[in-house]
Scaffold this motif. Structure first.
Motif, PDB file in Angstrom:
ATOM      1  N   THR A  95       0.843  -1.195   0.000  1.00 59.69           N
ATOM      2  CA  THR A  95       0.000   0.000   0.000  1.00 59.69           C
ATOM      3  C   THR A  95       0.882   1.251   0.000  1.00 59.69           C
ATOM      4  N   PRO A  96       0.314   2.423  -0.286  1.00 60.89           N
ATOM      5  CA  PRO A  96       1.104   3.651  -0.193  1.00 60.89           C
ATOM      6  C   PRO A  96       1.719   3.840   1.193  1.00 60.89           C
ATOM      7  N   ASP A  97       0.977   3.511   2.245  1.00 58.94           N
ATOM      8  CA  ASP A  97       1.520   3.638   3.599  1.00 58.94           C
ATOM      9  C   ASP A  97       2.709   2.705   3.798  1.00 58.94           C
ATOM     10  N   PHE A  98       2.566   1.476   3.340  1.00 57.48           N
ATOM     11  CA  PHE A  98       3.671   0.529   3.495  1.00 57.48           C
ATOM     12  C   PHE A  98       4.887   0.991   2.699  1.00 57.48           C
ATOM     13  N   SER A  99       4.666   1.590   1.531  1.00 55.07           N
ATOM     14  CA  SER A  99       5.787   2.039   0.699  1.00 55.07           C
ATOM     15  C   SER A  99       6.587   3.143   1.371  1.00 55.07           C
ATOM     16  N   PHE A 106      11.079  -1.059   8.611  1.00 58.44           N
ATOM     17  CA  PHE A 106      10.807  -2.348   7.974  1.00 58.44           C
ATOM     18  C   PHE A 106      11.534  -3.474   8.706  1.00 58.44           C
ATOM     19  N   ALA A 107      12.808  -3.249   8.992  1.00 59.60           N
ATOM     20  CA  ALA A 107      13.586  -4.281   9.680  1.00 59.60           C
ATOM     21  C   ALA A 107      13.002  -4.566  11.056  1.00 59.60           C
ATOM     22  N   HIS A 108      12.640  -3.504  11.788  1.00 54.88           N
ATOM     23  CA  HIS A 108      12.136  -3.696  13.149  1.00 54.88           C
ATOM     24  C   HIS A 108      10.735  -4.303  13.148  1.00 54.88           C
ATOM     25  N   GLY A 129      12.833  -0.639   1.992  1.00 53.07           N
ATOM     26  CA  GLY A 129      12.492   0.602   2.670  1.00 53.07           C
ATOM     27  C   GLY A 129      12.078   1.701   1.715  1.00 53.07           C
ATOM     28  N   HIS A 130      11.646   2.827   2.275  1.00 50.35           N
ATOM     29  CA  HIS A 130      11.158   3.963   1.495  1.00 50.35           C
ATOM     30  C   HIS A 130      12.197   4.419   0.477  1.00 50.35           C
TER      31      HIS A 130
END
Length: 309
Positions: A95-99, A106-108, A129-130
């Motif tokens: 999703t846009p939020d996940f992107s 992301f790692a954590h 990641g972003h």
């Protein structure tokens, strides 16, 4: 193989795991090496192996309208991953939020909090990641902080060509299904439902199954191909001469995938089929009359028999 929709689907009490991450479109020989290594390391460590992939393709979310041609539809991709001995397939909704999740987050959040990664296996060109700001070096640095190890898998290449989804898409788009099969480790497959066409093939003595595929499917270049047709529930594939194009002899405009199934006389309408492309026989040709077209189609059928053994 368990299948999770989202990493938050990991059950309570989930133990440590070996994780690998990627879009894995095509599950080609390079992907197979990475996923296979992750599954083997998980068995050695006595933990579960998890493949994290994404839906839809990240490119479509980050740059709308740039969705690449799809080499493997989700169900097919899951089958291929399961065959590599993986314990869990985790499909993360992209999703846009996940992107916008940073590499650190992301790692954590994904690797540590939910998947409890003991080891992360990725290709040496892995980004995350972003804005794809994270690379393998950052993943390793974060691993030292969060308590997981990282193993980078070398890219798989042959004759100086690195196998990648982008490379295979270019092979398919050029009609080079032999090179695509070499990189995939199996023939390129196109799936779809048989729909009614103009029924012109039947009038010519070559009734065809008109295949309607996924909107983003990687369709080979216009031309005539030898392929194996796979039906659900049938172990033995059928032989098929496949035409891709607009039927220039009849001034067609709509690009179609039509399969003439050799030594077969049954109704396939409504069935979901798969075509495994083995050889490119020739390009599309416009004929001035029906007779030379039928003669050429007869020759195409014989060449299909030869190509498929």
């Amino acid at each position: 193989m368990q299948r999770w929709r989202g990493y938050d689907a990991a059950p309570g009490g989930w133990g440590r795991s070996v994780v690998t991450i990627g879009v894995f479109d095509g599950v080609h020989r390079g992907h197979q090496a990475i996923i296979g290594h992750a599954a083997a390391r998980a068995r050695e460590l006595g933990v579960k192996s998890v493949v994290v992939t994404f839906d839809p393709h990240p490119a479509e979310v980050v740059r709308p309208g740039s969705h690449p041609a799809v080499l493997t539809e989700p169900a097919r991709k899951a089958e291929l991953i399961e065959a590599l001995g993986v314990d869990v397939l985790c499909v993360v909704p992209f999703t846009p939020d996940f992107s916008r999740l940073s590499a650190e987050a992301f790692a954590h959040d994904v690797l540590v909090e939910h998947l409890h990664a003991a080891l992360v296996v990725v290709g040496e060109n892995f980004r995350f990641g972003h804005r794809a700001a994270g690379d393998v070096a950052l993943l390793e640095q974060l691993g030292r902080t969060f308590g997981y190890a990282v193993e980078g898998a070398p890219l798989v290449a042959e004759a100086g060509t690195v196998f990648s989804s982008t490379y295979i898409r270019s092979c398919v788009a050029a009609g080079d299904v032999v090179a695509a099969a070499s990189a995939l480790g199996r023939p390129h497959r196109l799936e779809g439902v048989v729909v009614r066409g103009d029924r012109r093939g039947r009038e010519l003595g070559f009734p065809t199954a008109n295949l309607l595929g996924h909107r983003y499917a990687a369709v080979p270049a216009d031309g005539i191909y030898a392929a194996r047709l796979v039906r659900r529930g049938q172990r033995e594939p059928l032989l098929a001469a496949v035409s891709i194009g607009t039927n220039p002899t009849f001034s067609g405009r709509e690009r179609r995938v039509e399969a003439y199934v050799l030594d077969f006389d049954a109704d396939l309408y409504g069935e979901r089929l798969a075509l495994d492309f083995v050889a490119h026989l020739r390009g599309q040709v416009r004929y001035d009359s029906i007779e030379p077209l039928v003669a050429q189609m007869t020759e195409d059928v014989e060449r299909t028999r030869q190509a498929l053994g």
